[in-house]
Scaffold this active site. Structure first.
Site, PDB file in Angstrom:
ATOM      1  N   LEU A 100       0.875  -1.176   0.000  1.00 34.15           N
ATOM      2  CA  LEU A 100       0.000   0.000   0.000  1.00 34.15           C
ATOM      3  C   LEU A 100       0.908   1.220   0.000  1.00 34.15           C
ATOM      4  O   LEU A 100       1.984   1.198   0.616  1.00 34.15           O
ATOM      5  CB  LEU A 100      -0.875   0.027   1.257  1.00 34.15           C
ATOM      6  N   ASP A 101       0.467   2.273  -0.661  1.00 32.50           N
ATOM      7  CA  ASP A 101       1.245   3.518  -0.639  1.00 32.50           C
ATOM      8  C   ASP A 101       1.364   4.012   0.800  1.00 32.50           C
ATOM      9  O   ASP A 101       0.516   3.692   1.648  1.00 32.50           O
ATOM     10  CB  ASP A 101       0.543   4.600  -1.471  1.00 32.50           C
ATOM     11  N   ALA A 102       2.351   4.848   1.054  1.00 32.88           N
ATOM     12  CA  ALA A 102       2.556   5.359   2.423  1.00 32.88           C
ATOM     13  C   ALA A 102       1.312   6.090   2.932  1.00 32.88           C
ATOM     14  O   ALA A 102       0.986   6.027   4.119  1.00 32.88           O
ATOM     15  CB  ALA A 102       3.765   6.282   2.455  1.00 32.88           C
TER      16      ALA A 102
ATOM     17  N   THR B   3      -1.797   5.461   1.994  1.00 30.30           N
ATOM     18  CA  THR B   3      -2.987   4.603   1.983  1.00 30.30           C
ATOM     19  C   THR B   3      -3.087   3.886   3.323  1.00 30.30           C
ATOM     20  O   THR B   3      -2.072   3.489   3.897  1.00 30.30           O
ATOM     21  CB  THR B   3      -2.891   3.566   0.840  1.00 30.30           C
TER      22      THR B   3
ATOM     23  N   LYS C 215      -5.370   5.236  -7.682  1.00 29.35           N
ATOM     24  CA  LYS C 215      -5.172   6.680  -7.912  1.00 29.35           C
ATOM     25  C   LYS C 215      -5.094   6.973  -9.414  1.00 29.35           C
ATOM     26  O   LYS C 215      -5.657   7.951  -9.909  1.00 29.35           O
ATOM     27  CB  LYS C 215      -3.892   7.161  -7.222  1.00 29.35           C
TER      28      LYS C 215
END
Ligand code: URA
Length: 235
Positions: free
Chosen positions: A102-104, A106, A187
């Protein structure tokens, strides 16, 4: 398996600490105190106690983490905090890693495990376990945007996504189920549809929802039925 390796993999002791604990005479195999860290033990057949406490042998560990913002999905980083920093000592063991990223910024469900084969299976293109996200958007969710995402949207770089199950939850929120994991996929999908994700949360993997009782930053072991549900989903 070597006794020090067993302790390193099943407790929060590092391999070095495990060696010392063994040398200090705190570890028994059966009824016998073993002071040799290289002693060969079969954890499926022999009982091991550490300072009088029986060791519960689990070949692999599977954790559900409610990731907060600000942590990266990696095992180590020189400057940033990683999801492994959130694992409490009683659940930590060598070899844990996040199965998928997961993105930082998210939040939500991250599965941590030391079972590489399992992670590979649930992430492989053929068996990719479905992931559910809730995206909060800068602009209202339109019917046109939903249609584009459902139809298999083309990203700005020409990559075409698989058709995704998507529905509006409110004027600015959409729930999306993906069976693939392209870089920044959610995104980029909404960007391609002319909108912008301002917050993103993963709420489920396969049929396993993120446990609502887990506060941000907390994790727990997956229950047997949850693990079975993820395994079954692959077949
Ligand atoms: N899609 C994204 O854009 N970011 C994530 O963290 C996960 C899916």
């Amino acid at each position: 398996m070597r006794l020090d390796k067993l302790l390193g993999s099943q407790t929060d002791l590092s391999r070095k600490e495990a060696r010392q604990v063994i040398k200090d005479g705190l570890v028994s195999v059966g009824d016998v105190v073993i002071r040799d860290p290289g002693f060969s033990v079969d954890p499926n057949a022999q009982s091991v106690t550490v300072a009088g406490t029986p060791l519960e042998f689990k070949e692999h560990l599977y954790l559900m983490l409610n990731k907060p913002e600000g942590y990266i999905s990696a095992t180590e980083d020189r400057t940033q905090k990683t999801v492994l920093d959130l694992v409490p000592p009683d659940l930590y063991r060598d070899g844990l890693f996040p199965a998928g990223r997961l993105d930082a910024d998210t939040t939500g469900f991250v599965l941590l495990t030391d079972d590489g084969a399992f992670a590979h299976d649930i992430l492989s293109p053929k068996h990719h376990v479905q992931k559910t996200y809730i995206a909060t958007l800068a602009e209202p969710v339109t019917g046109d945007c939903l249609r584009q995402v459902r139809g298999g949207i083309e990203l700005k770089d020409g990559t075409v996504c698989l058709p995704a199950d998507v529905r509006a939850l409110s004027e600015f929120e959409a729930e999306l189920k993906l069976v693939e994991g392209k870089y920044h996929q959610v995104k980029r999908m909404f960007a391609a549809a002319g909108n912008k994700v301002v917050a993103l949360r993963r709420t489920a993997m396969g049929d396993v929802p993120l446990d609502p009782s887990l506060a941000p930053g907390e994790c727990r072991e997956l229950r047997k039925e949850e693990l079975d549900a993820l395994r079954k989903r692959k077949n």
